[in-house]
Design an enzyme around this catalytic site. Structure first.
Site, PDB file in Angstrom:
ATOM      1  N   GLN A  96      -0.361   0.550  -6.701  1.00 17.67           N
ATOM      2  CA  GLN A  96      -0.729   2.030  -6.778  1.00 17.67           C
ATOM      3  C   GLN A  96      -0.060   2.513  -7.941  1.00 17.67           C
ATOM      4  O   GLN A  96      -0.396   3.944  -8.262  1.00 17.67           O
ATOM      5  CB  GLN A  96      -0.214   2.655  -5.505  1.00 17.67           C
ATOM      6  CG  GLN A  96      -0.527   2.219  -4.162  1.00 17.67           C
ATOM      7  CD  GLN A  96       0.162   2.848  -3.289  1.00 17.67           C
ATOM      8  OE1 GLN A  96       0.745   2.050  -2.103  1.00 17.67           O
ATOM      9  NE2 GLN A  96       0.550   4.068  -3.054  1.00 17.67           N
ATOM     10  N   ASP A 154       2.225   2.879 -14.240  1.00 22.24           N
ATOM     11  CA  ASP A 154       3.190   2.708 -15.244  1.00 22.24           C
ATOM     12  C   ASP A 154       3.016   1.392 -15.921  1.00 22.24           C
ATOM     13  O   ASP A 154       3.831   1.431 -17.024  1.00 22.24           O
ATOM     14  CB  ASP A 154       4.711   2.737 -14.780  1.00 22.24           C
ATOM     15  CG  ASP A 154       4.813   1.666 -13.334  1.00 22.24           C
ATOM     16  OD1 ASP A 154       4.096   0.573 -13.573  1.00 22.24           O
ATOM     17  OD2 ASP A 154       5.626   1.886 -12.590  1.00 22.24           O
ATOM     18  N   HIS A 185      -4.654   3.008  -9.424  1.00 27.47           N
ATOM     19  CA  HIS A 185      -4.736   4.290  -9.895  1.00 27.47           C
ATOM     20  C   HIS A 185      -4.627   4.273 -11.305  1.00 27.47           C
ATOM     21  O   HIS A 185      -4.362   5.478 -12.110  1.00 27.47           O
ATOM     22  CB  HIS A 185      -3.535   5.033  -9.462  1.00 27.47           C
ATOM     23  CG  HIS A 185      -3.591   5.117  -7.907  1.00 27.47           C
ATOM     24  ND1 HIS A 185      -2.779   4.972  -6.881  1.00 27.47           N
ATOM     25  CD2 HIS A 185      -4.955   5.421  -7.021  1.00 27.47           C
ATOM     26  CE1 HIS A 185      -2.941   5.582  -5.806  1.00 27.47           C
ATOM     27  NE2 HIS A 185      -4.297   5.488  -5.493  1.00 27.47           N
ATOM     28  N   CYS A 207     -14.940  10.313 -31.760  1.00 25.15           N
ATOM     29  CA  CYS A 207     -16.307  11.132 -31.640  1.00 25.15           C
ATOM     30  C   CYS A 207     -15.808  12.772 -31.423  1.00 25.15           C
ATOM     31  O   CYS A 207     -16.642  13.498 -31.172  1.00 25.15           O
ATOM     32  CB  CYS A 207     -16.722  10.667 -30.297  1.00 25.15           C
ATOM     33  SG  CYS A 207     -15.964  10.811 -28.657  1.00 25.15           S
ATOM     34  N   GLY A 210       7.404  -1.802  -1.321  1.00 25.23           N
ATOM     35  CA  GLY A 210       7.829  -0.504  -1.874  1.00 25.23           C
ATOM     36  C   GLY A 210       6.617   0.694  -1.885  1.00 25.23           C
ATOM     37  O   GLY A 210       6.309   1.333  -2.764  1.00 25.23           O
ATOM     38  N   SER A 230       4.933   3.211   1.356  1.00 25.79           N
ATOM     39  CA  SER A 230       4.843   3.825   2.523  1.00 25.79           C
ATOM     40  C   SER A 230       3.477   3.806   3.438  1.00 25.79           C
ATOM     41  O   SER A 230       3.292   4.513   4.270  1.00 25.79           O
ATOM     42  CB  SER A 230       5.558   5.328   2.654  1.00 25.79           C
ATOM     43  OG  SER A 230       4.862   6.319   1.980  1.00 25.79           O
ATOM     44  N   ARG A 242      11.904   0.788   1.783  1.00 30.34           N
ATOM     45  CA  ARG A 242      13.170   1.708   2.281  1.00 30.34           C
ATOM     46  C   ARG A 242      12.453   2.809   3.084  1.00 30.34           C
ATOM     47  O   ARG A 242      11.696   3.520   2.357  1.00 30.34           O
ATOM     48  CB  ARG A 242      13.785   2.007   1.161  1.00 30.34           C
ATOM     49  CG  ARG A 242      14.995   1.039   1.010  1.00 30.34           C
ATOM     50  CD  ARG A 242      16.262   1.777  -0.334  1.00 30.34           C
ATOM     51  NE  ARG A 242      16.726   0.675  -0.756  1.00 30.34           N
ATOM     52  CZ  ARG A 242      16.525   0.403  -2.053  1.00 30.34           C
ATOM     53  NH1 ARG A 242      15.604   1.290  -2.901  1.00 30.34           N
ATOM     54  NH2 ARG A 242      17.211  -0.483  -2.743  1.00 30.34           N
TER      55      ARG A 242
END
Ligand SMILES: [Zn+2]
Length: 280
Positions: free
Chosen positions: A102, A105, A120, A182, A219, A221, A246
């Site tokens: 997701q 980075d 994403h 362009c 990592g 939810s 977590r």
């Protein structure tokens, strides 16, 4: 705890030995690198700006590029962390069918993950709207500097927002970079609120899940819709599912959850690689 000898890691290793695993990652894999303020490492942009505002209103584009340029002063040194490296190592060990993330980075790719579906998009890639001409963010920010000399330095003390950009107050005079090929509008190659995951990217993510014997979520939810659809595919096929996170997740009370590890993705995956490397 999640040392390599713990029962939880043993159970995770057992799952991985059962065949290639599809790894689905979210913000936790990037915030574990000790970048407390850079929540944008993991999530789509969480500013109030929607894509239609960006596209329709030059005010929002000026604000975006001003914030991106100043924010880069502090985020340009971010590197993949031990969790990203552990996932790349798992792929080299033949343990993964691929990685679905997701995060925008680009840290999985930089860590060496080869089969990667970025649901994403990737904020390090800038594309033009009319023709999909592509550039790196670094290149475009260089054009920003040519058009706005001294701007970044003048506003260097602006606060960093949760999406990794800076909250620059004065940007009305900013000249926004345009496509050098362009002249068209430039935008980050990320999926904003109000947009859908591109069809080919979702199809790639589906293939990664199709080729897997288990699904490991690290990592995340699972608060976002698209990953949940992939989890449903895994559930329909009866795949074992492990969640490393977590804090609570949307899967916690579901009977299809095979293994739940409450802990950091980085420490858990590092311990898993250690255990697999020992042949334990
Ligand atoms: Zn163009």
């Amino acid at each position: 705890m999640t040392g390599s000898a713990s029962p939880e890691i043993a159970a995770l290793a057992e799952m991985v030995r059962g065949g290639p695993v599809a790894m689905l990652t979210g913000a936790g894999i990037s915030t574990d690198s000790g970048i407390p303020d850079y929540r944008g490492a993991g999530t789509p942009p969480r500013t109030a700006m929607r894509i239609d505002q960006f596209m329709d209103d030059a005010h929002y584009r000026r604000r975006f590029w001003a914030g991106a340029r100043v924010g880069a002063l502090r985020t340009q040194h971010i590197e993949p962390n031990a969790g990203h490296l552990a996932i790349a190592q798992l792929e080299r060990l033949g343990a993964l069918s691929g990685v679905v993330t997701q995060n925008v980075d680009g840290l999985h790719a930089r860590a060496g993950t080869a089969n990667l579906a970025e649901l994403h998009g990737n904020g390090a890639v800038i594309r033009c709207v009319p023709h999909d001409h592509r550039f790196t963010r670094t290149e475009v920010l260089g054009w920003f500097d040519l058009a706005n000399p001294g701007f970044a330095e003048t506003h260097a003390d602006a606060a960093i927002t949760p999406d990794g950009d800076a909250a620059v107050r004065e940007f009305d005079q900013v000249t926004v970079p345009v496509c050098p090929a362009c002249g068209g509008m430039l935008r980050p190659n990320v999926v904003y609120f109000g947009e859908h995951v591109p069809r080919d990217v979702f199809a790639h993510a589906e293939r990664i899940v199709e080729a897997a014997r288990a699904l490991v979520i690290a990592g995340s939810s699972l608060a976002v819709n698209t990953p949940v659809r992939l989890v449903h595919r895994a559930q329909q096929r009866g795949l074992p599912i492990a969640v490393i996170n977590r804090g609570p997740t949307a899967l916690d009370e579901k009977p299809s959850l095979t293994l739940r590890i409450e802990g950091g993705a980085t420490e858990t995956l590092t311990a898993l690689v250690e255990r697999l490397a020992r042949g334990a």
